[in-house]
Design an enzyme around this catalytic site. Structure first.
Site, PDB file in Angstrom:
ATOM      1  N   ASP A  10      -1.493  10.681   8.624  1.00  0.00           N
ATOM      2  CA  ASP A  10      -0.577   9.714   9.218  1.00  0.00           C
ATOM      3  C   ASP A  10      -0.714   9.831  10.739  1.00  0.00           C
ATOM      4  OD1 ASP A  10       1.709   7.932   9.427  1.00  0.00           O
ATOM      5  OD2 ASP A  10       2.884   9.709   9.921  1.00  0.00           O
ATOM      6  N   ASP A  12       2.040   8.444  13.617  1.00  0.00           N
ATOM      7  CA  ASP A  12       3.318   8.724  14.278  1.00  0.00           C
ATOM      8  C   ASP A  12       4.037   9.874  13.582  1.00  0.00           C
ATOM      9  OD1 ASP A  12       3.640   6.322  16.234  1.00  0.00           O
ATOM     10  OD2 ASP A  12       3.089   5.394  14.341  1.00  0.00           O
ATOM     11  N   ASP A 184       4.399  13.165   7.901  1.00  0.00           N
ATOM     12  CA  ASP A 184       5.703  13.738   8.269  1.00  0.00           C
ATOM     13  C   ASP A 184       6.868  13.093   7.557  1.00  0.00           C
ATOM     14  OD1 ASP A 184       5.205  11.337   9.909  1.00  0.00           O
ATOM     15  OD2 ASP A 184       7.140  11.835  10.806  1.00  0.00           O
TER      16      ASP A 184
END
Length: 232
Positions: A10, A12, A184
């Site tokens: 991922d 961000d 995250d």
């Protein structure tokens, strides 16, 4: 965790800390529409499902595209302003998380055969530009964004496409246990799970509570832990 051959990251909250620039862009959009600003912590909790959903949530929609409380023309105006503002200001404060470049360099130097890619719900244009300007681009053979496919994470389409592209580069096809989705949020865990691959959660990102609840296969509190946890 079995030694992987393909790592999908991922963006961000995983590779980059972009929260402040996203929050500033949302509040600039709200100001443009004559609406009061939102606290950064509230906006940060809206990040992860793409720009359109971020804007809708900031406008007060319930997060259901079929139950919008706003006129679609207002949503379109808000999204266009947000994207335009963010394109200019996306690197005002955004940085690579501490330990990310060191870990990527370590993985690449020790295991040059391992493939790596980016799969984000951020629009692909800003994703490519950010990775290019922050020195991340050389590590990844592919970078797909939230507008690269008709669907976004946690839909499996993006990850399935990356796996197919990785297999085209390899002599031996990947096994599910040799692929790791790293992110995250619970969205990343669900994406990996939908394809039957391993998941690695990053507790330093934007959504640690939702991430923990999703129960990734492995968990780190700092990017420097990636090589050890991955067995690399």
């Amino acid at each position: 965790m079995p030694v992987p051959r393909f790592l999908v990251f991922d963006l961000d909250g995983t590779l980059i800390n972009s929260s402040l620039d996203l929050c500033n862009s949302v509040n600039a959009m709200l100001e443009h529409l004559g609406k009061p600003p939102l606290p950064n912590a509230v906006i940060a909790s809206y990040i992860g499902d793409g720009a359109a959903m971020l804007v809708r949530r900031a406008l007060g929609d319930p997060g259901d595209l079929d139950a919008s409380t706003h006129d679609e023309s207002v949503v379109r105006e808000a999204l266009e302003f947000f994207l335009s503002y963010y394109r200019v200001h996306k690197l005002d404060n955004t940085v690579v998380y501490d330990g990310v470049l060191t870990s990527l360099e370590q993985i690449r130097s020790r295991h040059p055969q391992i493939l790596m890619a980016v799969l984000t719900n951020k629009p692909v244009g800003p994703s490519l530009d950010i990775c290019r300007q922050l020195g991340l681009e050389p590590f990844f053979f592919q970078n797909y964004g939230g507008d690269s496919f008709p669907t976004k994470k946690p839909d499996p389409q993006g990850l399935q496409t990356l796996i197919a592209e990785a297999n085209a580069r390899l002599e031996q096809p990947l096994q599910a246990h040799e692929i790791v989705m790293i992110g995250d949020t619970d969205v990343d865990v669900l994406t990996g799970r939908s394809c039957g691959v391993r998941t690695l959660g990053c507790g330093f990102g934007l959504s640690p509570h939702a991430l923990a609840a999703a129960q990734p296969d492995a968990f780190v509190e700092h990017a420097s832990e990636w090589p050890a946890v991955l067995g690399l």
